[in-house]
Design an enzyme around this catalytic site. Structure first.
Site: not given
Length: 293
Positions: A103, A127-129
């Site tokens: 990530r 950006i998503s968790a």
């Protein structure tokens, strides 16, 4: 009863302050609201039920706060292990792909890559968790088998598109669609540094500038479609591009949103259920997004 209510309000206020300190208000993308984000439904599980009381919400909220406060995670593998511990990752397949795609390569430089929180990436996008990435991968994993085709709408940094590409393998295809050209360019740059680089080079993985509400018909139909922003209703073009037997995961709603799991049955009929309540940025036009909705 008044004393209990007062004490409860005080605890909520304290937790609210802690949450503000840890997660700025701009981080609204993919925050789970009413269901535990750390216990995603499997593809065969029944839909989550809505919360029955404020006490139930309080219990789940404190569980999430406890998760966020477990201490610093400084490796991608450590993040994956923590997500496994709290139930966001439930399968070896999802754990493997999230360990393989680091990530840190997909977040802005200087950002804490391994914190379970959404992060701004510019252009009013996020950006998503990590727990939401895990949730969506778990929901779609049976439709991301080798040789299948996957479509990632609102691909942003390209992180989830890269995960899809690894899962469908060299005989499949993973397509990202993002309407901000600068994000497309930066996502391709990030993917080139990742374990999915060879798949990008071979054309198994591709990222395109386009209006995600229209999908990407050139490579349809798709076994799996993921939408990374909330639509007021399921876009007809995406339903059309979903393969019979395929599955779409899409947040639907305005302020109150549900993560919908959309299955197209072999006869072409559609079945929909809600996996959890969420909070995503809206699926909108490029101009509206750049103006801040």
């Amino acid at each position: 009863m008044a004393a209990v209510a007062s004490r409860f309000a005080g605890l909520c206020a304290s937790l609210k302050n802690r949450r503000r300190e840890r997660t700025p208000a701009v981080f609204i993308h993919s925050l789970s609201l009413c269901s535990s984000p750390l216990s995603p439904a499997s593809s065969s599980a029944s839909p989550y039920t809505k919360l029955a009381s404020h006490c139930h919400f309080f219990h789940r909220f404190t569980t999430r706060m406890e998760f966020w406060s477990q201490g610093s995670i400084d490796t991608n593998e450590g993040l994956v292990e923590q997500l496994k511990q709290y139930g966001a990752i439930q399968s070896n397949k999802v754990a493997e792909v999230m360990k393989t795609i680091n990530r840190a390569l997909f977040v802005p430089e200087g950002s804490p890559a391994y914190v379970d929180s959404p992060m701004p990436i510019g252009y009013n996008a996020t950006i998503s968790a990590p727990h939401m990435h895990a949730t969506c991968l778990e929901l779609l994993k049976e439709h991301l088998q080798p040789g299948m085709r996957a479509l990632d709408i609102g691909s942003g940094t390209g992180y989830l598109t890269a995960c899809f590409a690894l899962m469908v393998g060299p005989h499949g295809h993973a397509v990202g669609v993002e309407h901000i050209p600068e994000l497309v360019a930066s996502s391709i740059s990030s993917i080139k540094k990742s374990a999915a680089a060879s798949l990008l080079e071979d054309g198994v993985l591709s990222v395109h500038v386009g209006d995600g509400r229209l999908g990407w018909p050139e490579l349809a139909p798709y076994d799996a479609i993921h939408v990374g922003a909330a639509a007021p209703e399921i876009p007809p073009a995406l339903l059309e591009q979903l393969k019979p037997g395929g599955r779409m995961v899409i947040p639907v709603g305005s302020y109150f949103q549900d993560l919908k799991v959309v299955d197209k049955n072999p006869d072409g009929s559609i079945s929909v259920h809600s996996a959890t309540s969420v909070r995503y940025v809206p699926l909108t036009s490029r101009g509206t997004q750049l103006q801040g909705y």
